[in-house]
Design a protein around this motif. Sequence first.
Motif, mmCIF file in Angstrom:
data_model
loop_
_atom_site.group_PDB
_atom_site.id
_atom_site.type_symbol
_atom_site.label_atom_id
_atom_site.label_comp_id
_atom_site.label_asym_id
_atom_site.label_seq_id
_atom_site.Cartn_x
_atom_site.Cartn_y
_atom_site.Cartn_z
ATOM 1 N N VAL A 138 0.840 -1.205 0.000
ATOM 2 C CA VAL A 138 0.000 0.000 0.000
ATOM 3 C C VAL A 138 0.874 1.253 0.000
ATOM 4 O O VAL A 138 0.566 2.248 -0.675
ATOM 5 C CB VAL A 138 -0.933 0.003 1.220
ATOM 6 N N GLY A 139 1.987 1.206 0.733
ATOM 7 C CA GLY A 139 2.901 2.343 0.756
ATOM 8 C C GLY A 139 3.485 2.638 -0.607
ATOM 9 O O GLY A 139 3.506 3.793 -1.056
ATOM 10 N N PHE A 140 3.961 1.584 -1.288
ATOM 11 C CA PHE A 140 4.556 1.773 -2.614
ATOM 12 C C PHE A 140 3.504 2.206 -3.632
ATOM 13 O O PHE A 140 3.782 3.032 -4.511
ATOM 14 C CB PHE A 140 5.246 0.487 -3.063
ATOM 15 N N SER A 141 2.307 1.653 -3.535
ATOM 16 C CA SER A 141 1.253 2.056 -4.482
ATOM 17 C C SER A 141 0.829 3.496 -4.243
ATOM 18 O O SER A 141 0.524 4.227 -5.194
ATOM 19 C CB SER A 141 0.048 1.115 -4.370
ATOM 20 N N THR A 142 0.835 3.950 -2.984
ATOM 21 C CA THR A 142 0.509 5.343 -2.680
ATOM 22 C C THR A 142 1.599 6.279 -3.197
ATOM 23 O O THR A 142 1.310 7.354 -3.731
ATOM 24 C CB THR A 142 0.314 5.540 -1.170
ATOM 25 N N ALA A 143 2.860 5.848 -3.031
ATOM 26 C CA ALA A 143 3.966 6.646 -3.565
ATOM 27 C C ALA A 143 3.835 6.806 -5.076
ATOM 28 O O ALA A 143 4.138 7.872 -5.625
ATOM 29 C CB ALA A 143 5.301 5.984 -3.219
ATOM 30 N N TYR A 144 3.360 5.761 -5.735
ATOM 31 C CA TYR A 144 3.166 5.823 -7.187
ATOM 32 C C TYR A 144 1.977 6.711 -7.537
ATOM 33 O O TYR A 144 2.069 7.595 -8.404
ATOM 34 C CB TYR A 144 2.937 4.414 -7.733
ATOM 35 N N ALA A 145 0.854 6.519 -6.866
ATOM 36 C CA ALA A 145 -0.363 7.283 -7.184
ATOM 37 C C ALA A 145 -0.187 8.772 -6.927
ATOM 38 O O ALA A 145 -0.811 9.595 -7.610
ATOM 39 C CB ALA A 145 -1.539 6.748 -6.365
ATOM 40 N N LEU A 146 0.663 9.131 -5.955
ATOM 41 C CA LEU A 146 0.862 10.544 -5.602
ATOM 42 C C LEU A 146 2.277 11.007 -5.932
ATOM 43 O O LEU A 146 2.803 11.937 -5.309
ATOM 44 C CB LEU A 146 0.570 10.761 -4.113
ATOM 45 N N MET A 147 2.919 10.374 -6.901
ATOM 46 C CA MET A 147 4.275 10.782 -7.282
ATOM 47 C C MET A 147 4.249 12.208 -7.835
ATOM 48 O O MET A 147 3.202 12.751 -8.208
ATOM 49 C CB MET A 147 4.840 9.818 -8.322
ATOM 50 N N GLY A 148 5.418 12.823 -7.906
ATOM 51 C CA GLY A 148 5.517 14.220 -8.304
ATOM 52 C C GLY A 148 4.890 14.520 -9.651
ATOM 53 O O GLY A 148 4.282 15.577 -9.845
ATOM 54 N N TRP A 149 5.030 13.597 -10.603
ATOM 55 C CA TRP A 149 4.452 13.812 -11.932
ATOM 56 C C TRP A 149 2.936 13.909 -11.847
ATOM 57 O O TRP A 149 2.326 14.740 -12.528
ATOM 58 C CB TRP A 149 4.864 12.663 -12.854
ATOM 59 N N MET A 150 2.320 13.076 -11.030
ATOM 60 C CA MET A 150 0.862 13.102 -10.886
ATOM 61 C C MET A 150 0.410 14.428 -10.295
ATOM 62 O O MET A 150 -0.567 15.032 -10.765
ATOM 63 C CB MET A 150 0.404 11.953 -9.990
ATOM 64 N N ILE A 151 1.110 14.907 -9.281
ATOM 65 C CA ILE A 151 0.732 16.155 -8.627
ATOM 66 C C ILE A 151 0.910 17.329 -9.585
ATOM 67 O O ILE A 151 0.032 18.194 -9.708
ATOM 68 C CB ILE A 151 1.574 16.373 -7.359
ATOM 69 N N ALA A 445 5.719 -3.241 8.458
ATOM 70 C CA ALA A 445 5.046 -3.106 7.156
ATOM 71 C C ALA A 445 4.091 -1.920 7.183
ATOM 72 O O ALA A 445 4.021 -1.141 6.222
ATOM 73 C CB ALA A 445 4.300 -4.390 6.814
ATOM 74 N N VAL A 446 3.394 -1.795 8.311
ATOM 75 C CA VAL A 446 2.500 -0.643 8.462
ATOM 76 C C VAL A 446 3.314 0.646 8.547
ATOM 77 O O VAL A 446 2.914 1.686 8.004
ATOM 78 C CB VAL A 446 1.614 -0.811 9.717
ATOM 79 N N ALA A 447 4.469 0.580 9.200
ATOM 80 C CA ALA A 447 5.328 1.763 9.317
ATOM 81 C C ALA A 447 5.803 2.219 7.936
ATOM 82 O O ALA A 447 5.844 3.429 7.647
ATOM 83 C CB ALA A 447 6.523 1.457 10.213
ATOM 84 N N VAL A 448 6.171 1.268 7.072
ATOM 85 C CA VAL A 448 6.565 1.608 5.697
ATOM 86 C C VAL A 448 5.422 2.328 4.988
ATOM 87 O O VAL A 448 5.619 3.365 4.334
ATOM 88 C CB VAL A 448 6.969 0.337 4.917
ATOM 89 N N PHE A 449 4.238 1.766 5.136
ATOM 90 C CA PHE A 449 3.045 2.365 4.514
ATOM 91 C C PHE A 449 2.805 3.779 5.040
ATOM 92 O O PHE A 449 2.574 4.723 4.267
ATOM 93 C CB PHE A 449 1.838 1.452 4.762
ATOM 94 N N VAL A 450 2.874 3.960 6.348
ATOM 95 C CA VAL A 450 2.580 5.258 6.959
ATOM 96 C C VAL A 450 3.602 6.307 6.514
ATOM 97 O O VAL A 450 3.243 7.440 6.159
ATOM 98 C CB VAL A 450 2.555 5.145 8.504
ATOM 99 N N VAL A 451 4.872 5.948 6.529
ATOM 100 C CA VAL A 451 5.920 6.901 6.140
ATOM 101 C C VAL A 451 5.773 7.301 4.672
ATOM 102 O O VAL A 451 5.842 8.483 4.323
ATOM 103 C CB VAL A 451 7.322 6.307 6.401
#
Length: 894
Positions: A138-151, A445-451
């Motif tokens: 979930v963390g990696f997918s969020t990083a992808y969905a909100l990456m700089g290009w998307m913003i 794993a949750v910590a990775v997601f949260v960060v």
Amino acid sequence: MKVKKTKRFIIYAMCFLVPLAIATCYFIYRRFAPFGNSSIMTVDMGQQYIDFFAHYRDTLLHNPSGFIYSFANALGGGMIGTWSYYLMSPLNLLILLFPLSKLPSVIAIITLLKYALSGLSFGYFLIQSKKYVSWSVVGFSTAYALMGWMIANQFNTLWIDAAIILPIIFLGFQRLLHDKSSVLYVVALTVMFIINYYMGWMIALFLTAYMVIYGIAKAYPVDTSQYLHIIIKWIKASVLSAMLTAWLLIPTFFSLLAGKTHYTRNQFQIRFEYNPLDMLGKFFNGSVDFKQLPSGTANIFVGSIVVILFVYYFFISSIKKNVRFANLGLTAFMILSMVFQPLDLLWHGWQLPVWYTFRFSYLFSFLMIVTAFSAFLHILKEGLDSKRFSIAMGLIVLGVAYVGIFKKHFEYLHSDNFIWGCVFLVISAGVIIACAIYKQSLLLAVAVFVVMAGEAGLNMVTSLNNLDYLKSTDFTTYTKMLRKEVNQVKQKDKSFYRIGTTFARTKNDAFAADFNGGSIFSSTLEANTSQFFKHIGQPNGDSFVLYSNGTMFTDSLLGMKYYMNQQIPENNPNKKQQKEPVPALTRKPDLTSYELLSQDKLIGTYKNPYALPLGFLAPKSGMNNNKIASDPIEYQNELANRLDPNIKSLYQPANYSHIRYNNIYKISKLNNAILKKKNMMELSYIILTVPVQANTSYYMTLGTNFNKGQISISVDGQNQTQFTPSERTIIANIGNEQVAGNINIQIFVNASSTMLRDVRLYKVHNSKIAQFSNDMKANPFKINKWNERSMSGTVNVKSNNQALTTTIPYSKGWHATVDGKAVTPKMWENMFLYVPMTKGHHTVKLSFWPEGLTAGLIIGLIGWVFIGFEFYRNRSKKKKALTHSEVTEAQDQD
């Protein structure tokens, strides 16, 4: 098994919901519609796309022929190129479910869904390809969905679908490389090309680079003896995808040939566009602002955990060297593409972008995040090599130090954002080390997601807070008002005509309010249209034309039968000045010669008695002309004379009687005179007194320095409102007097000195315009049936030296029949369509079918036949294999 499925479902749901929740919270915070009266409309979303979405709704609900052609597209133009670039996202169908007044809200909802679907598709890719299910996904997918290009491209919603489909394409691509089914690859790539060919081209180029670089490094995930088989399989699948989208791509290609390809101006240069190290600043949050949009470095923010893992990946000894070298080669190619102009040009289809640079950078971010996730799985499995990890961190610290030392060079990077970047870098390094120690810890794993989610969310806030947005009512109130006026005209007049305005919210008002206009802002603008507008003295550019400076002659010629004028509200000293609901575009004194039909507090609607029909008879001899006058008034003179030789000279020079000066040195002549201030601090201007005749229209030509704000003009105390910029001299209507007298033109000098470049005065008597109009109307093309892409009617040709002349922009897609027999239309003035005619009474039909569409449909049909053949062949193979297996089993039993 059931527990695994439940866990997988939960992770998929969170990949969708977390980006959605973060983006929604921000939208609520900024009060974007539907959560308030603000909106996500900024830059092109507010000036271009939202009007196309209004056209999308009108076309699918009321006027399907608008998919192929529209007379709202400047003076008329093919629409397949526009649809294939701007409007083919399946999510746009949501627009049909709501009234036009809710369009800003619907676009915001679509944008939120695109964030969410990007996270879901990337999470699906990671789980399917890596066979790993965890909260860290979930963390990696969020990083992808909100990456700089998307913003940075949130308002360029037409490109965001690429981020949704890319992971699915790459999943299919990986299966193909493993010599598995290519179905997912073909389907996903086909969908991408249909939704947006521009982004599809970039993805195809990325996959090609992958194939080449990994092939050279011998890093395909199969035995080397199968390489040729894999390459052929990939080529077949890619060609098949192209065939299935040929019905859209081929007409779009011809559309581009008529438009964007004409604007390339020696852009190929062997040079680096900037220092590659300058990209490092974009790894910090808040790196998007208005200055970065037109000419900034690539938007590659992905979060600290991704950066650390990405760098560490290349130091993991357990990963095969050839695979690491291949990944490093692909990384180097992507970085070089973002700094080396020839490669940048290649990614953008051989045209450097105007604004929104390095539009392909989402592919580099995708590569970084995928690579980082591979490194993360290796750490969970094998732990950390402390020495190699220290080297990776050392390189990252050097990068941070570079940005810190030269922080003034990174104008967009605020100190607090730099500090937050350093904080997240330290936290991320700690979380990665903890994961290496405790490996499969749910808490970590949750910590990775949260960060990762926290840093991505912070970047969204700090970046988008740098931008300003329009209110949703800026679009809805204006469009409602304009549609009301347009519909009143439509109810009274069902014939074909065009409508002009002296005001505009955008250049795409005709799409927003559903009328035949004369302006457009679109990347698919045809070059001939832009050139014609330049010749007649209208503002124009590579991607826009604006019919804001029409003369009585061009209004007549182009069939501007109705005009809507901004009413000047009375000044009320008790009220504060508010933003005009109807933004003024230009002054048009010529309207005094038109018939006022209706008026209210905001708009007056006029009928032009001199407007010509869409088609009329003119001498064949006037259809061929290769000479273009440099002055727009002279060009209009020549144009009128070719269409109506009886008219002779339409415009005459006008003179001023005397000049008064205020803080300006005297000049000997007006045109090309240099106005120089005496005292820099005092108001400086000259006043021209121009004697005027009754029933005569007066014009002033203005050179390009007017665009730069060096001069400003008022006529009899009224500001000569004028749209800028323009590529060439424009025409301003300064008077149309009913009685003889004088007008005073006040020219203000806003610089220490400036040249009055191409400033001349002209006049035309209304009787001349009436004569031209009557002559052309004497033998009209009487249209009895029409829609956006076809029309039929009759014309009475009195001699063989006449041609049916139209003001339909010429395109090879137009076809004509005269009395049921096909006749090839021709082009006049390098702009419009005409049909050669013979003497007699004729029935004429004109119809538009996009060039290349038939060929595209045939190629697509061949593609489907090939799919059917392959399906039948594979099914036959399975039957034979099954039969052989049954026979063998029976023999064994015997």
